[in-house]
Design a protein around this motif. Structure first.
Motif, PDB file in Angstrom:
ATOM      1  N   THR A   1       1.255  -8.231   2.168  1.00  0.00           N
ATOM      2  CA  THR A   1       1.170  -7.452   0.816  1.00  0.00           C
ATOM      3  C   THR A   1       0.730  -6.020   0.912  1.00  0.00           C
ATOM      4  N   ALA A   2       1.620  -5.234   0.863  1.00  0.00           N
ATOM      5  CA  ALA A   2       1.021  -3.758   0.819  1.00  0.00           C
ATOM      6  C   ALA A   2       2.150  -2.845   0.304  1.00  0.00           C
ATOM      7  N   ASP A   3       1.987  -1.630  -0.124  1.00  0.00           N
ATOM      8  CA  ASP A   3       2.592  -0.529  -0.101  1.00  0.00           C
ATOM      9  C   ASP A   3       2.460   0.437   0.710  1.00  0.00           C
ATOM     10  N   PRO A   4       3.018   1.729   0.911  1.00  0.00           N
ATOM     11  CA  PRO A   4       2.948   2.568   2.027  1.00  0.00           C
ATOM     12  C   PRO A   4       1.490   3.472   1.703  1.00  0.00           C
ATOM     13  N   HIS A   5       1.030   3.021   0.446  1.00  0.00           N
ATOM     14  CA  HIS A   5      -0.299   3.806   0.157  1.00  0.00           C
ATOM     15  C   HIS A   5      -1.586   2.721   0.535  1.00  0.00           C
ATOM     16  N   LEU A   6      -1.309   1.700   0.948  1.00  0.00           N
ATOM     17  CA  LEU A   6      -1.985   0.644   1.353  1.00  0.00           C
ATOM     18  C   LEU A   6      -3.143   0.337   0.021  1.00  0.00           C
ATOM     19  N   GLY A   7      -2.505   0.233  -1.045  1.00  0.00           N
ATOM     20  CA  GLY A   7      -3.483   0.244  -2.018  1.00  0.00           C
ATOM     21  C   GLY A   7      -3.725  -1.115  -2.785  1.00  0.00           C
ATOM     22  N   GLU A   8      -4.167  -1.365  -3.878  1.00  0.00           N
ATOM     23  CA  GLU A   8      -4.700  -2.588  -4.275  1.00  0.00           C
ATOM     24  C   GLU A   8      -3.426  -3.134  -4.899  1.00  0.00           C
ATOM     25  N   TYR A   9      -2.808  -2.587  -5.982  1.00  0.00           N
ATOM     26  CA  TYR A   9      -1.827  -3.099  -6.793  1.00  0.00           C
ATOM     27  C   TYR A   9      -0.381  -2.437  -6.259  1.00  0.00           C
ATOM     28  N   GLN A  10       0.714  -3.419  -6.572  1.00  0.00           N
ATOM     29  CA  GLN A  10       2.001  -2.686  -5.946  1.00  0.00           C
ATOM     30  C   GLN A  10       3.007  -2.876  -7.041  1.00  0.00           C
TER      31      GLN A  10
END
Lengths: 598, 598
Positions: A28-37
């Motif tokens: 569970t991740a986006d290319p920004h490695l952030g908390e929310y997607q």
């Protein structure tokens, strides 16, 4: 269309076969490695059915595993079919080892490297090589190819932001000085918060966060290449950001970065926040990466002038909404109305929508009655929500983003634990000790250079004394109309780095949780300020949150004189700041809620 | 004979000339990079006249500079002729830059690399190379060649130590397991404390420390090569340490290490504690050094069984000596006797010599009246010692090593600030706040994993509240008949690493210092223990020190009920433990000194 999880996993297996791959790992991740997607990036949910955070899914030609942390062990069993997936614990079991135990040497393991941090990628590469397997970074994400009704990418507006203390030009000038000072050629920004802060823009691409998804490369001369959905850039963007800013679509990022690296090889980046695909791209292009905490994040963390004014103003509006809600809640309890956790959360939402400037929630409301409050990250579901009537305490943790007249913007986050029934002496004792920790932090004065980790202790001492603790941080940073969980700063037991600096806004939220019993948390937002009235330059906190703390749950005999004085002083401030905005009934309630504790 | 500083510097210059060198850099250090040096290693004193710590001397063919820290700026001017040396600040001025400003490119700068840490050496090498100069590591120390009446190397006895909780064999077995676990072949011990602890030996080679100077290489199979003055090894040494221990003279160290490295290349060492000569020797021999905190130090820090019993017993004897001294001091003050700081220190020394088991002081006594106490590291001199009669407060910081019946050994360290005249309200206020910080730490319960840095804050909060601070750590480890300043642990603002573990003994010594005014410090030794009576595994402190805290200096109205209860409870313990050993007059004094605070 692939409707069942089983069909989706089969389709992925077919992809693996066709491409001569033996496994695919998806976090569970986006290319920004952030908390929310954003919704289009919820690939784990599509492939497994799981809706939680911090998960890793692995699919081989004949096995599948899903790894979650302790918070989600119940949920994963409810959401993910055990006929398709084996369950694992992501903190105890090593998913990599699970995989190599099931694959022969010589296997080919595929990932989308843009969803992994540098460290994970490098360790996994070495681990798999050691086991005789190969880690392959795919040029595409196979889930995207298979996901037929995939939601569209975010398409909300991107706005020019006018609530900053400094223009984009001034900010870029300062960041450029920082890049030069550290001997680098350029700084890579991978966090949308940093890019949005630097360019003075805002968006709403992901839930709860006021950012437009973007990356940026800041050159030592202050020029910026920003990678963003250029179709959505508002009119006046270039005038707003000033000379030297160039916006490109995300698809252009590889070629432009490769070009920039030729003349600007020394690129500073934060290894915790940079995905492996981007890192490999830079290094392959000849970059000499320099790992460091992002200096933009530190500057962003320290609010000034109109930014602090905005935070203060937002908290007044939020205080009005909260007081109205709490007054209403007391009435519901008195009248014996069996509201459930969802209707309570809805009511607070309405209350926020009724005050000036409310834009959106800053995170999903935690509305938890009785034992549900013992789960720190509980979110109620309409079908299973607990009702008022049987428990003593109700915990509500929520917050909003506000946009007010005069370019005042701000973000709030507040938790209150409220008496909604009869409580035991033990519950009152614990509530009092949590409040004692809260007061100790709020009231602390500290030397410049003191870290959140050094201060964290003071909130825990009253609980530690009783042999108990709470298993989360005491505080997190809060952004200025950006993200409610902002790094830096942190006030917790495991983050020794980084002092609390003037203008940083942090939460103060000690708690106590008895599994299957009850949960307590008392949270205010504080701003670090100069102490002012003392003879060497000390720092202290200003409270931004003004909402009564439920004194009906206190055991006053445990409180010292100075603790009682703190409560009374705080409540006097609450009354003075909030009462003018309330109707008569609500004012009567507030008067009572802020009565002196003797 | 070279009698003046000028003659000595000239002789060194002659050496430089003969050897085609342009400068020589000499720090106050020994090859263990320890706190104290034996007399034969006080080369800085011989070459400059300076007696303080943390100094660096540089001599070129025509210039000389001496660099000291802020504590010694007055002293250096008194001791070191300005006709020979320029004075510099070692923390502000970079001695390396001072040197290269005075030397042409192409110069040859000589050092004895065994007196420098790895980091300094590597940085200096790069710095000088960058300036076109060469850093040369000499095979001999030129001062040793010139120093005609150089004291002999330490020749005191080395003793088999029987006060340990475990035999050398058991300890070696555990360390060997640790080396294997970390994937290394061997562990280099550079600290005499670690070697003496591991081999269960003790010595008296340097002032105040109960160690024999030594290095050791522990192999993963538990074998040990110890480098030590073998002529002084006591009978039964090999039986005491068990099979697998081989002792060699220091001169053999290079050849034996070179030989060992061939079969044991992966050698773990602590980079902060290893000198550059030794490090270079290992690397040149083909070692693959692994930097890590020394695991022996961590094991040594956690006292068990008879070791803790020894620490407790030593503190009782020390308490008796201190109470007798404080009772006598009160009498002197009452009688108006004008004792000076030196006679007071001598009297305490006599008092310690009069109790059972006293072996030696554990450091040089700080005996400071009035404004002298504002200097944290003050040591009185007979000619300049301040006298009782004009000031309100007297600070005495001292300690001893004890050897008692039943193999009980221990080391003490205590500071008391005593009323010896009239004091102002401000002084009482500060004293009370220092004590509040002391109590907060003593009384803390904490989660396993909590570091000294996390706890340090609680001792400072009462002072921070008033806008003041103290510029030293709150606590240091204390060794078991080894060194009074033991690493680990540390309780301070800048040491985030390493939790406080059960059995560690630490000082609790907050203070307050007003320059040219007065100084306050209240120090007890604490042992980390299991809290025991609570429902999750908490840690807490046991106090080892039992000596009254001067309540005449308190401002009781500032104390909370629980702080008063702490003082009264502590004093009751002091009375119960110490009174049985005192004569009638002293007992009357102790009764009064431990009277209830209301």
């Amino acid at each position: 269309m692939l409707t069942t999880i089983s069909e989706r996993v089969s389709a992925l297996r077919h992809y693996l076969e066709t491409h001569h791959l033996d496994a695919f790992i998806l976090p569970t991740a986006d290319p920004h490695l952030g908390e929310y997607q954003s919704e289009d990036l919820l690939r784990v949910t599509w492939l497994s059915g799981f809706h939680g955070e911090n998960c890793m899914v692995i699919v081989t030609r004949d096995k599948a595993g899903i790894f979650v942390d302790g918070r989600f062990t119940v949920q994963v069993k409810q959401e993910v079919p055990d006929s398709v997936y084996e369950y694992g614990d992501i903190t105890c079991d090593d998913p990599k080892a699970w995989l190599t135990d099931r694959l022969p040497s010589g296997s080919c393991i595929a990932i989308d490297a843009s969803l992994f941090g540098i460290k994970w990628y490098q360790e996994a590469k070495a681990f798999f090589e050691h086991k005789g397997c190969e880690l392959v970074s795919l040029p595409e994400n196979p889930v995207d190819l298979l996901w037929e009704d995939r939601p569209a990418a975010p398409c909300g507006p991107i706005e020019l932001f006018t609530g900053s203390a400094f223009s984009c030009f001034v900010k870029r000038d300062r960041v450029s000085a920082q890049i030069i000072k550290s001997g680098q050629d350029a700084l890579l920004l991978t966090q949308p918060e940093d890019v949005n802060w630097l360019l003075n823009i805002r968006g709403c691409d992901i839930p709860f966060v006021r950012t437009a998804m973007s990356f940026a490369l800041v050159q030592k001369n202050g020029s910026v290449d920003v990678f963003i959905d250029t179709d959505r850039l508002p009119e006046g963007f270039y005038q707003h950001t000033g000379e030297g800013v160039n916006a490109h679509n995300m698809a252009m990022m590889p070629s432009i970065l490769e070009e920039r690296v030729k003349s600007l090889p020394r690129i500073q980046l934060d290894p915790e926040q940079t995905n492996a695909w981007l890192y490999n791209l830079l290094v392959d292009a000849g970059a000499i990466p320099e790992f460091a905490l992002c200096p933009v994040a530190w500057k962003r963390g320290c609010k000034e002038g109109i930014e602090l004014e905005g935070m203060r103003a937002a908290h007044i509006q939020d205080g009005i909404a909260m007081c109205r809600f709490l007054a209403w809640l007391d009435g519901q309890v008195k009248d014996g109305c069996e509201q459930d956790e969802c209707t309570l959360a809805d009511k607070l939402q309405q209350s926020r929508e009724g005050v000036e400037g409310f834009v959106d929630n800053s995170f999903a409301c935690i509305s938890a009655i009785g034992p549900n409050a013992a789960m720190c990250h509980y979110e109620p579901e309409p079908t299973t929500a607990r009702k008022l009537g049987q428990d003593g305490m109700y915990l509500i943790d929520s917050g909003g983003h506000y946009q007010l007249k005069g370019d005042l913007y701000g973000t709030t986050d507040i938790t209150r634990t409220v008496k909604v029934g009869s409580v035991s002496d033990e519950q009152r004792r614990r509530y009092t000790q949590v409040l004692q920790g809260h007061i100790a932090l709020d009231d602390a004065r500290f030397m410049p250079g003191t870290t959140g980790m050094q201060l964290d202790t003071v909130t825990r001492l009253p609980l530690w004394k009783e042999g108990i603790n709470f298993n989360h941080g005491t505080g997190h940073g809060i952004g200025h109309f950006l993200s409610v969980h902002e790094f830096p700063p942190r006030i917790n037991t495991n983050n020794p780095y980084g002092a609390l600096e003037e203008g940083m806004c942090v939460s103060n939220e000690p708690g106590y949780y008895l599994e299957d019993g009850y949960g307590i948390r008392i949270e205010n937002i504080l701003a670090v300020r100069k102490a002012g009235d003392v003879n060497i330059s000390m720092l202290a906190f200003e409270h931004l949150t003004f909402v009564p703390i439920d004194t009906r749950l206190l055991m006053p005999e445990l409180l010292s004189g100075s603790e009682k004085a703190w409560i009374n002083q705080y409540h006097q401030e609450v009354y003075e700041k909030i009462a003018p905005f309330l109707n008569e009934e609500e004012t009567v309630w507030l008067k009572k809620a802020t009565e002196l504790v003797a």
